[in-house]
Design a protein around this motif. Sequence first.
Motif, PDB file in Angstrom:
ATOM      1  N   MET A   1       0.849  -1.201   0.000  1.00  0.00           N
ATOM      2  CA  MET A   1       0.000   0.000   0.000  1.00  0.00           C
ATOM      3  C   MET A   1       0.878   1.243   0.000  1.00  0.00           C
ATOM      4  O   MET A   1       1.807   1.348   0.805  1.00  0.00           O
ATOM      5  CB  MET A   1      -0.907   0.009   1.239  1.00  0.00           C
ATOM      6  CG  MET A   1      -1.779   1.261   1.383  1.00  0.00           C
ATOM      7  SD  MET A   1      -2.941   1.474   0.016  1.00  0.00           S
ATOM      8  CE  MET A   1      -3.665   3.059   0.465  1.00  0.00           C
ATOM      9  N   TYR A   2       0.628   2.127  -0.919  1.00  0.00           N
ATOM     10  CA  TYR A   2       1.340   3.392  -0.954  1.00  0.00           C
ATOM     11  C   TYR A   2       0.866   4.252   0.215  1.00  0.00           C
ATOM     12  O   TYR A   2      -0.301   4.232   0.586  1.00  0.00           O
ATOM     13  CB  TYR A   2       1.090   4.095  -2.289  1.00  0.00           C
ATOM     14  CG  TYR A   2       1.608   3.311  -3.468  1.00  0.00           C
ATOM     15  CD1 TYR A   2       2.880   3.529  -3.958  1.00  0.00           C
ATOM     16  CD2 TYR A   2       0.816   2.325  -4.082  1.00  0.00           C
ATOM     17  CE1 TYR A   2       3.366   2.802  -5.043  1.00  0.00           C
ATOM     18  CE2 TYR A   2       1.295   1.588  -5.148  1.00  0.00           C
ATOM     19  CZ  TYR A   2       2.567   1.829  -5.630  1.00  0.00           C
ATOM     20  OH  TYR A   2       3.051   1.095  -6.681  1.00  0.00           O
ATOM     21  N   ARG A   3       1.765   5.011   0.795  1.00  0.00           N
ATOM     22  CA  ARG A   3       1.425   5.769   1.997  1.00  0.00           C
ATOM     23  C   ARG A   3       0.498   6.947   1.705  1.00  0.00           C
ATOM     24  O   ARG A   3      -0.365   7.279   2.509  1.00  0.00           O
ATOM     25  CB  ARG A   3       2.706   6.272   2.669  1.00  0.00           C
ATOM     26  CG  ARG A   3       3.543   5.175   3.320  1.00  0.00           C
ATOM     27  CD  ARG A   3       4.784   5.749   3.946  1.00  0.00           C
ATOM     28  NE  ARG A   3       5.619   6.419   2.935  1.00  0.00           N
ATOM     29  CZ  ARG A   3       6.683   7.173   3.211  1.00  0.00           C
ATOM     30  NH1 ARG A   3       7.030   7.375   4.471  1.00  0.00           N
ATOM     31  NH2 ARG A   3       7.387   7.728   2.236  1.00  0.00           N
ATOM     32  N   THR A   4       0.692   7.601   0.565  1.00  0.00           N
ATOM     33  CA  THR A   4      -0.098   8.790   0.227  1.00  0.00           C
ATOM     34  C   THR A   4      -0.426   8.778  -1.263  1.00  0.00           C
ATOM     35  O   THR A   4       0.239   8.078  -2.051  1.00  0.00           O
ATOM     36  CB  THR A   4       0.689  10.080   0.534  1.00  0.00           C
ATOM     37  OG1 THR A   4       1.829  10.150  -0.356  1.00  0.00           O
ATOM     38  CG2 THR A   4       1.147  10.120   1.986  1.00  0.00           C
ATOM     39  N   ASP A   7       2.656   9.508  -3.273  1.00  0.00           N
ATOM     40  CA  ASP A   7       3.537   8.357  -3.502  1.00  0.00           C
ATOM     41  C   ASP A   7       3.058   7.542  -4.701  1.00  0.00           C
ATOM     42  O   ASP A   7       3.858   7.112  -5.548  1.00  0.00           O
ATOM     43  CB  ASP A   7       3.570   7.443  -2.271  1.00  0.00           C
ATOM     44  CG  ASP A   7       4.305   8.065  -1.098  1.00  0.00           C
ATOM     45  OD1 ASP A   7       5.101   8.988  -1.333  1.00  0.00           O
ATOM     46  OD2 ASP A   7       4.082   7.616   0.036  1.00  0.00           O
ATOM     47  N   TRP A  34      -8.960   7.771  -2.340  1.00  0.00           N
ATOM     48  CA  TRP A  34      -7.944   7.332  -1.373  1.00  0.00           C
ATOM     49  C   TRP A  34      -8.541   6.881  -0.029  1.00  0.00           C
ATOM     50  O   TRP A  34      -8.160   5.821   0.494  1.00  0.00           O
ATOM     51  CB  TRP A  34      -6.906   8.419  -1.159  1.00  0.00           C
ATOM     52  CG  TRP A  34      -5.659   7.898  -0.504  1.00  0.00           C
ATOM     53  CD1 TRP A  34      -5.300   7.980   0.815  1.00  0.00           C
ATOM     54  CD2 TRP A  34      -4.603   7.181  -1.146  1.00  0.00           C
ATOM     55  NE1 TRP A  34      -4.098   7.363   1.037  1.00  0.00           N
ATOM     56  CE2 TRP A  34      -3.644   6.853  -0.161  1.00  0.00           C
ATOM     57  CE3 TRP A  34      -4.382   6.768  -2.465  1.00  0.00           C
ATOM     58  CZ2 TRP A  34      -2.480   6.155  -0.445  1.00  0.00           C
ATOM     59  CZ3 TRP A  34      -3.222   6.067  -2.753  1.00  0.00           C
ATOM     60  CH2 TRP A  34      -2.292   5.760  -1.751  1.00  0.00           C
ATOM     61  N   GLU A  38      -8.050   3.203   1.745  1.00  0.00           N
ATOM     62  CA  GLU A  38      -7.502   3.029   3.093  1.00  0.00           C
ATOM     63  C   GLU A  38      -8.444   2.254   4.010  1.00  0.00           C
ATOM     64  O   GLU A  38      -8.008   1.490   4.869  1.00  0.00           O
ATOM     65  CB  GLU A  38      -7.192   4.396   3.710  1.00  0.00           C
ATOM     66  CG  GLU A  38      -5.984   5.093   3.096  1.00  0.00           C
ATOM     67  CD  GLU A  38      -5.609   6.362   3.829  1.00  0.00           C
ATOM     68  OE1 GLU A  38      -4.421   6.588   4.082  1.00  0.00           O
ATOM     69  OE2 GLU A  38      -6.534   7.151   4.156  1.00  0.00           O
ATOM     70  N   GLN A  44      -6.709  -3.065  -1.181  1.00  0.00           N
ATOM     71  CA  GLN A  44      -5.253  -3.050  -1.018  1.00  0.00           C
ATOM     72  C   GLN A  44      -4.656  -4.411  -1.345  1.00  0.00           C
ATOM     73  O   GLN A  44      -3.687  -4.523  -2.093  1.00  0.00           O
ATOM     74  CB  GLN A  44      -4.898  -2.645   0.415  1.00  0.00           C
ATOM     75  CG  GLN A  44      -5.380  -1.252   0.805  1.00  0.00           C
ATOM     76  CD  GLN A  44      -5.159  -0.978   2.283  1.00  0.00           C
ATOM     77  OE1 GLN A  44      -4.188  -1.425   2.877  1.00  0.00           O
ATOM     78  NE2 GLN A  44      -6.088  -0.229   2.892  1.00  0.00           N
TER      79      GLN A  44
END
Length: 446
Positions: A1-4, A7, A34, A38, A44
Amino acid sequence: MYRTPKDFMEYVKANNPGQPEFHQAVDEVITSVWPVIENNPKYQSANILERIVEPERSIIFKVTWANDKGEVNVNRGYRIQMNSAIGPYKGGLRFHPSVNLGVLKFLAFEQVFKNSLTTLPLGGAKGGSDFDPKGKSEGEIMRFCHNFMLELSRHIGPNTDVPAGDIGVGAREVGYMFGIYKKLQNQFTGVLTGKGLNWGGSLIRPEATGYGVTYFAQEMLKTRNEDFNGKTVTISGSGNVAQYAVQKVTELGGKVVTLSDSDGTIYDSEGIDCAKLTYVMDLKNKRRGRIKEYTNEYKNAEYLEGKRPWGIECQVALPCATQNELSGEDAKTLISNGCYCVSEGANMPTEPEGVQVFLKNEVLYGQGKAANAGGVATSGLEMTQNSMRLSWTRQEVDTRLHEIMRSIHQTCVRYGKEGQYVNYVKGANIGGFVKVADAMIEQGVV
């Protein structure tokens, strides 16, 4: 999973260099969805983000054709088959010098979510060529269309990929491509939409995008207990979408005061009524003239050379020309001049800064993937009629189109409600994404 989201966008830009339109389209969707990513581990673990931004198939091919002098020309053809999770690929073909891989990937990516919102079982695709029909003879256009379809025919079919028209591809071009496809396959199938009424086309198809963007604006206005009656409306563009938006706005009681092309804008303070619209249709569709000529016929109108319509006072604005035609400064000008409803008839016509201005000021802002879905929705209805071997009346198709646009609006409200304000960008992006992502998960890793 990309943090933001940032990213993830770094990953997208590294994998797709030199494609700013595609980056812009992905960034807008990813920013909206997003929180959904999350809060849903299933997206994810299935790596939906990377999968959904990668085309299932990118087809690039050479198109050779001879002009009237016998000289051989070479253009590049494309078909981006982006996502087929909920149905066969569906999306237009664009013939214009600006066509390149990045532009078509942006359009195909947008098409995935637009088609999802329509409630119809359609995947997303886009295609076309850097061929320019302007200035070409009928014979040259026919020869190009035939040679373009010689290659494209290998990759499409009524249950695989059903292209339609777009900029530079109207009924004439669709006819030439359908004719050679029929000869090559020895089948009469609904492989293209936007066909002539005598051979499988649907009533309301030419009007559909213009009508649909107007219906969506009408639904947004209803949330404030208003309608088009008495409203001043600015419209950009003067092609098919803009023309039928003028027709429907006028029918609903509004007054359209502008139209434009790449050279400039005409401003008619008295309004572009039915008679004037008939003149515009003849000018643009038959004579292939420039919108400036309107002022030769109607002396009260002004021509604003090199300008877009966004400096004119209005309550409703319908951008119907092309991508990135409305900047952040334009958005501020519109608001200061009394505009509080914007419904996009073109694909991504508002730059990111403009979108933020609209959202910050709680403008009724219907982005393209929701507001201009009427065209592909009616193409889907054309496919249904082809499958059933029948033709619905004008009223039947228009009623179904209107209902689809209401349904899209309801989806946007469902996913975009923020207190008393509806964030239509968030609503359209999440509503379109969830349906496609869930289908991808249910079908496994393919």
